[in-house]
Scaffold this motif. Structure first.
Motif, mmCIF file in Angstrom:
data_model
loop_
_atom_site.group_PDB
_atom_site.id
_atom_site.type_symbol
_atom_site.label_atom_id
_atom_site.label_comp_id
_atom_site.label_asym_id
_atom_site.label_seq_id
_atom_site.Cartn_x
_atom_site.Cartn_y
_atom_site.Cartn_z
ATOM 1 N N MET A 240 0.835 -1.209 0.000
ATOM 2 C CA MET A 240 0.000 0.000 0.000
ATOM 3 C C MET A 240 0.868 1.257 0.000
ATOM 4 O O MET A 240 0.600 2.191 -0.754
ATOM 5 C CB MET A 240 -0.932 0.007 1.211
ATOM 6 N N HIS A 241 1.891 1.276 0.819
ATOM 7 C CA HIS A 241 2.756 2.450 0.926
ATOM 8 C C HIS A 241 3.444 2.763 -0.400
ATOM 9 O O HIS A 241 3.425 3.907 -0.858
ATOM 10 C CB HIS A 241 3.802 2.231 2.020
ATOM 11 N N GLU B 55 1.031 3.718 -3.347
ATOM 12 C CA GLU B 55 0.552 5.096 -3.186
ATOM 13 C C GLU B 55 1.621 6.070 -3.629
ATOM 14 O O GLU B 55 1.338 7.080 -4.255
ATOM 15 C CB GLU B 55 0.166 5.368 -1.731
ATOM 16 N N GLU B 56 2.894 5.769 -3.328
ATOM 17 C CA GLU B 56 3.997 6.624 -3.730
ATOM 18 C C GLU B 56 4.100 6.709 -5.249
ATOM 19 O O GLU B 56 4.370 7.750 -5.811
ATOM 20 C CB GLU B 56 5.321 6.067 -3.168
ATOM 21 N N GLU C 126 1.768 6.531 -7.376
ATOM 22 C CA GLU C 126 0.677 7.307 -7.946
ATOM 23 C C GLU C 126 0.998 8.792 -7.986
ATOM 24 O O GLU C 126 0.391 9.545 -8.695
ATOM 25 C CB GLU C 126 -0.608 7.048 -7.153
#
Length: 154
Positions: free
Chosen positions: A146-147, A150-151, A153
């Motif tokens: 997830m981390h 998200e980065e 994106e």
């Protein structure tokens, strides 16, 4: 490198245009370059280099000290001793670290489930994979995915 390569092959198969392939190529080039610079050039004796190559090629299989020693044609006891001398860590810890590095790339660049990654990288159970991943990375595989997704994106 093998795990990175595998993840880029999988992503390449999903590309639908030459522009997507060009963008993926640029990303792969940058990531491989970064990984090489972070790893640095280490000089080990020939048996340790051979052992490291064996491990890299067999991350998705059961890796034992005996199997690696047989592959590099030295005794398991001698391999264990010189591996720790040259690398500063045990062969078992090295294998775990390499599997975790491969898992990190698979988590970011593939849609494989935790169970599939765990099984592919030959962890005995998914919970063991999560525990070892957290030990080395400081977060669970799910949190890591997830981390870093998200980065990307941004």
């Amino acid at each position: 490198a093998y795990a990175m390569s595998d993840s880029y092959i999988l992503r390449g198969e999903e590309c639908t245009s030459s522009a997507e392939i060009d963008a993926l190529y640029d990303l792969a080039f940058k990531e491989f370059t970064k990984a090489v610079s972070e790893k640095g050039v280490r000089h080990y004796r020939a048996q340790i280099d051979a052992a490291i190559r064996y491990i890299a090629l067999h991350l998705h299989e059961k890796i034992t000290l005996e199997a690696v020693a047989e592959a590099v044609k030295i005794s398991p006891c001698h391999l264990s001793r010189i591996f720790k001398q040259d690398t500063g860590i045990s062969l078992v810890d090295f294998v775990q670290q390499e599997r975790i590095e491969a898992a990190k790339h698979m988590l970011i660049y593939s849609d494989f489930t935790m169970a599939a990654i765990s099984q592919y990288l030959y962890f005995s159970t998914q919970s063991y994979f999560i525990r070892i991943f957290k030990k080395y990375v400081g977060m669970t595989p799910g949190q890591y995915r997830m981390h870093y997704r998200e980065e990307d994106e941004w």
